[in-house]
Design a protein around this motif. Structure first.
Motif, PDB file in Angstrom:
ATOM      1  N   THR A   1      -3.635  -1.686   1.481  1.00  0.00           N
ATOM      2  CA  THR A   1      -3.598  -1.578   2.931  1.00  0.00           C
ATOM      3  C   THR A   1      -4.918  -1.012   3.445  1.00  0.00           C
ATOM      4  O   THR A   1      -5.757  -0.536   2.674  1.00  0.00           O
ATOM      5  N   THR A   2      -5.084  -1.034   4.778  1.00  0.00           N
ATOM      6  CA  THR A   2      -6.297  -0.478   5.386  1.00  0.00           C
ATOM      7  C   THR A   2      -6.403   1.017   5.128  1.00  0.00           C
ATOM      8  O   THR A   2      -7.485   1.539   4.818  1.00  0.00           O
ATOM      9  N   THR A   3      -5.265   1.712   5.230  1.00  0.00           N
ATOM     10  CA  THR A   3      -5.267   3.156   4.955  1.00  0.00           C
ATOM     11  C   THR A   3      -5.671   3.433   3.511  1.00  0.00           C
ATOM     12  O   THR A   3      -6.426   4.367   3.222  1.00  0.00           O
ATOM     13  N   GLY A   4      -5.172   2.608   2.608  1.00  0.00           N
ATOM     14  CA  GLY A   4      -5.548   2.752   1.203  1.00  0.00           C
ATOM     15  C   GLY A   4      -7.034   2.554   0.979  1.00  0.00           C
ATOM     16  O   GLY A   4      -7.644   3.242   0.153  1.00  0.00           O
ATOM     17  N   LEU A   5      -7.638   1.623   1.757  1.00  0.00           N
ATOM     18  CA  LEU A   5      -9.080   1.405   1.662  1.00  0.00           C
ATOM     19  C   LEU A   5      -9.844   2.648   2.108  1.00  0.00           C
ATOM     20  O   LEU A   5     -10.828   3.047   1.462  1.00  0.00           O
ATOM     21  N   TYR A   6      -9.384   3.289   3.200  1.00  0.00           N
ATOM     22  CA  TYR A   6     -10.031   4.514   3.670  1.00  0.00           C
ATOM     23  C   TYR A   6      -9.915   5.630   2.633  1.00  0.00           C
ATOM     24  O   TYR A   6     -10.864   6.402   2.416  1.00  0.00           O
ATOM     25  N   VAL A   7      -8.752   5.719   1.994  1.00  0.00           N
ATOM     26  CA  VAL A   7      -8.557   6.730   0.940  1.00  0.00           C
ATOM     27  C   VAL A   7      -9.504   6.460  -0.227  1.00  0.00           C
ATOM     28  O   VAL A   7     -10.093   7.388  -0.793  1.00  0.00           O
TER      29      VAL A   7
END
Length: 227
Positions: free
Chosen positions: A54-60
């Motif tokens: 997910t996009t959030t996972g990419l930021y993490v």
């Protein structure tokens, strides 16, 4: 491990060098155990695999990369200052383990296990080869400049691959080249462990070998197909 001379003309006490080598490999084994455990867990737990896509996972993931770089820089300053060297070492190991797990979660579970098995075989084989070659008087210090050039080229190709996707075949070619480069790094750093690292540089030596093995695993993993 014995206590005999590691290479012809050895001037230092062999028992002290063997003790240093045992300490480095003990730290390295703990690092690899942590990394393997976290990577396998992240690969097998489906909600984690889904989150990292997910996009959030990419930021993490980006935050983990930045944290890893910061920890690596800090370790270069505190590698001989106890207990900060151990604290930073294991924080760095956990950050790297998360990154390895994130990469592994993009592949099939059997591909991850196969890549880990190949990495183990190659690492053990190259380590035994280097110890045997050093015993016969071989020296691998000449490889340093060539490996630096190869590493810079790999980094350049990595940037190019982000801007201009090369497709599956290009990824496999880079994976093969990267695996060869970091196989050579294992020989080079093992030779440094035998002859050149000082007794206070056990953290530096362990981290060098750890990064070689992790990168070897990631490049072998890149050779296999996507999930």
């Amino acid at each position: 491990m014995g206590s005999g001379q590691l290479y012809p003309g050895m001037q230092e006490n062999p028992e002290m060098r063997w003790g240093f080598i045992r300490k480095v490999y003990s730290i390295l084994c703990v690092q690899l155990l942590i990394t393997f455990s976290i990577a396998i867990s992240m690969t097998l737990i489906e909600p984690v695999r889904h989150f990292l896509r997910t996009t959030t996972g990419l930021y993490v993931m980006i935050a983990a990369i930045v944290l890893t770089v910061i920890l690596c820089l800090m370790m270069s300053c505190f590698s001989q200052k106890h207990p900060w060297n151990y604290i930073l070492l294991f924080l760095f190991t956990f950050a790297m383990a998360f990154m390895v797990g994130a990469c592994s979660s993009q592949r099939k579970g059997d591909a991850v296990i196969l890549a880990a098995g190949l990495t183990l075989v190659v690492t053990v084989g190259l380590t035994l080869f280097t110890f045997g070659a050093a015993k016969r008087g071989a020296d691998f210090s000449f490889m340093g400049p060539f490996l630096l050039c190869a590493l810079l080229l790999l980094m350049a190709f990595g940037i190019i691959r982000i801007i201009f996707p090369m497709g599956r075949l290009g990824e496999q070619v880079i994976g093969c080249v990267g695996a060869l480069v970091f196989s050579a790094f294992i020989i080079y750093d093992t030779d440094n462990l035998i002859k050149r690292f000082s007794y206070d540089q056990y953290i530096d030596a362990a981290c060098c070998l750890y990064m070689d093995i992790v990168n070897l695993f990631l490049y072998i993993l890149a050779i296999f197909g996507d999930d």
